[in-house]
Design a protein around this motif. Sequence first.
Motif, PDB file in Angstrom:
ATOM      1  N   PRO A  31       1.247  -3.226   1.840  1.00 16.22           N
ATOM      2  CA  PRO A  31       0.885  -2.944   0.450  1.00 16.22           C
ATOM      3  C   PRO A  31       2.073  -3.149  -0.487  1.00 16.22           C
ATOM      4  O   PRO A  31       3.211  -2.851  -0.133  1.00 16.22           O
ATOM      5  N   LYS A  32       1.783  -3.662  -1.652  1.00 17.45           N
ATOM      6  CA  LYS A  32       2.842  -3.948  -2.616  1.00 17.45           C
ATOM      7  C   LYS A  32       3.019  -2.820  -3.633  1.00 17.45           C
ATOM      8  O   LYS A  32       3.843  -2.913  -4.512  1.00 17.45           O
ATOM      9  N   ASN A  36       3.407   3.056  -1.676  1.00 20.95           N
ATOM     10  CA  ASN A  36       3.528   2.751  -0.252  1.00 20.95           C
ATOM     11  C   ASN A  36       4.890   2.168   0.111  1.00 20.95           C
ATOM     12  O   ASN A  36       5.407   2.413   1.187  1.00 20.95           O
ATOM     13  N   ILE A  37       5.429   1.359  -0.768  1.00 21.97           N
ATOM     14  CA  ILE A  37       6.709   0.696  -0.533  1.00 21.97           C
ATOM     15  C   ILE A  37       7.653   1.053  -1.681  1.00 21.97           C
ATOM     16  O   ILE A  37       7.469   0.598  -2.805  1.00 21.97           O
ATOM     17  N   SER A  65       7.113 -10.366  -3.871  1.00 26.63           N
ATOM     18  CA  SER A  65       7.541  -9.375  -4.855  1.00 26.63           C
ATOM     19  C   SER A  65       6.826  -9.571  -6.186  1.00 26.63           C
ATOM     20  O   SER A  65       6.398  -8.610  -6.824  1.00 26.63           O
ATOM     21  N   ALA A  66       6.692 -10.818  -6.596  1.00 27.96           N
ATOM     22  CA  ALA A  66       6.060 -11.130  -7.885  1.00 27.96           C
ATOM     23  C   ALA A  66       4.584 -10.738  -7.898  1.00 27.96           C
ATOM     24  O   ALA A  66       4.026 -10.454  -8.960  1.00 27.96           O
ATOM     25  N   ALA A  67       3.964 -10.709  -6.740  1.00 28.29           N
ATOM     26  CA  ALA A  67       2.540 -10.373  -6.657  1.00 28.29           C
ATOM     27  C   ALA A  67       2.306  -8.871  -6.571  1.00 28.29           C
ATOM     28  O   ALA A  67       1.173  -8.431  -6.432  1.00 28.29           O
ATOM     29  N   GLY A  68       3.359  -8.091  -6.692  1.00 30.02           N
ATOM     30  CA  GLY A  68       3.249  -6.643  -6.555  1.00 30.02           C
ATOM     31  C   GLY A  68       2.638  -5.958  -7.754  1.00 30.02           C
ATOM     32  O   GLY A  68       2.072  -6.580  -8.654  1.00 30.02           O
ATOM     33  N   LEU A 102       6.308  -3.581  10.961  1.00 26.75           N
ATOM     34  CA  LEU A 102       5.951  -2.914   9.708  1.00 26.75           C
ATOM     35  C   LEU A 102       4.538  -3.302   9.284  1.00 26.75           C
ATOM     36  O   LEU A 102       3.739  -2.453   8.869  1.00 26.75           O
ATOM     37  N   ALA A 103       4.209  -4.571   9.407  1.00 30.43           N
ATOM     38  CA  ALA A 103       2.852  -5.026   9.067  1.00 30.43           C
ATOM     39  C   ALA A 103       1.821  -4.349   9.970  1.00 30.43           C
ATOM     40  O   ALA A 103       0.761  -3.936   9.497  1.00 30.43           O
ATOM     41  N   ASP A 104       2.142  -4.208  11.253  1.00 33.71           N
ATOM     42  CA  ASP A 104       1.229  -3.534  12.182  1.00 33.71           C
ATOM     43  C   ASP A 104       1.012  -2.074  11.792  1.00 33.71           C
ATOM     44  O   ASP A 104      -0.074  -1.528  11.989  1.00 33.71           O
TER      45      ASP A 104
END
Length: 138
Positions: A31-32, A36-37, A65-68, A102-104
């Motif tokens: 998640p962006k 969460n981050i 990052s830009a899509a966050g 991390l993705a998992d």
Amino acid sequence: MIRHAGLGLSFDPRDSDDIELKIQYALDAIPKSRSNIGYLDWVKIGGMIFCAVGEDGFDIWHEWSAAGEPGTYLGEESCRDKWIECCKFTEFGRDGASIFMLADKFDSRRVWRMAYATAHANQLRADQARCILARGGQ
């Protein structure tokens, strides 16, 4: 694979990974949102990408990052300044395992891994077709 050693390029997806493509699919699972981050996690993700692919990873990290979350991205120049910090990380492996784990964590069903495997196999099939055409269809 050993049975076919020395016979040329393998187009079996189990024999290779496209690390940059795999990272992009892993990032899709993370998640962006700042809830969460956090900032430190964002920089660490950049470090994970840098450790796995080196300087070429900036474009991947910058695009992600830009899509966050709106209002949290401060532009490419700011992102590049933070990339310098990412380059200092050395504790993450060169195989991308840190970012994949991390993705998992965020995608417990590992849907991102299945999507990557499909995309990678399709990419290898396209490469194989180009090789066959380059050899005159043999």
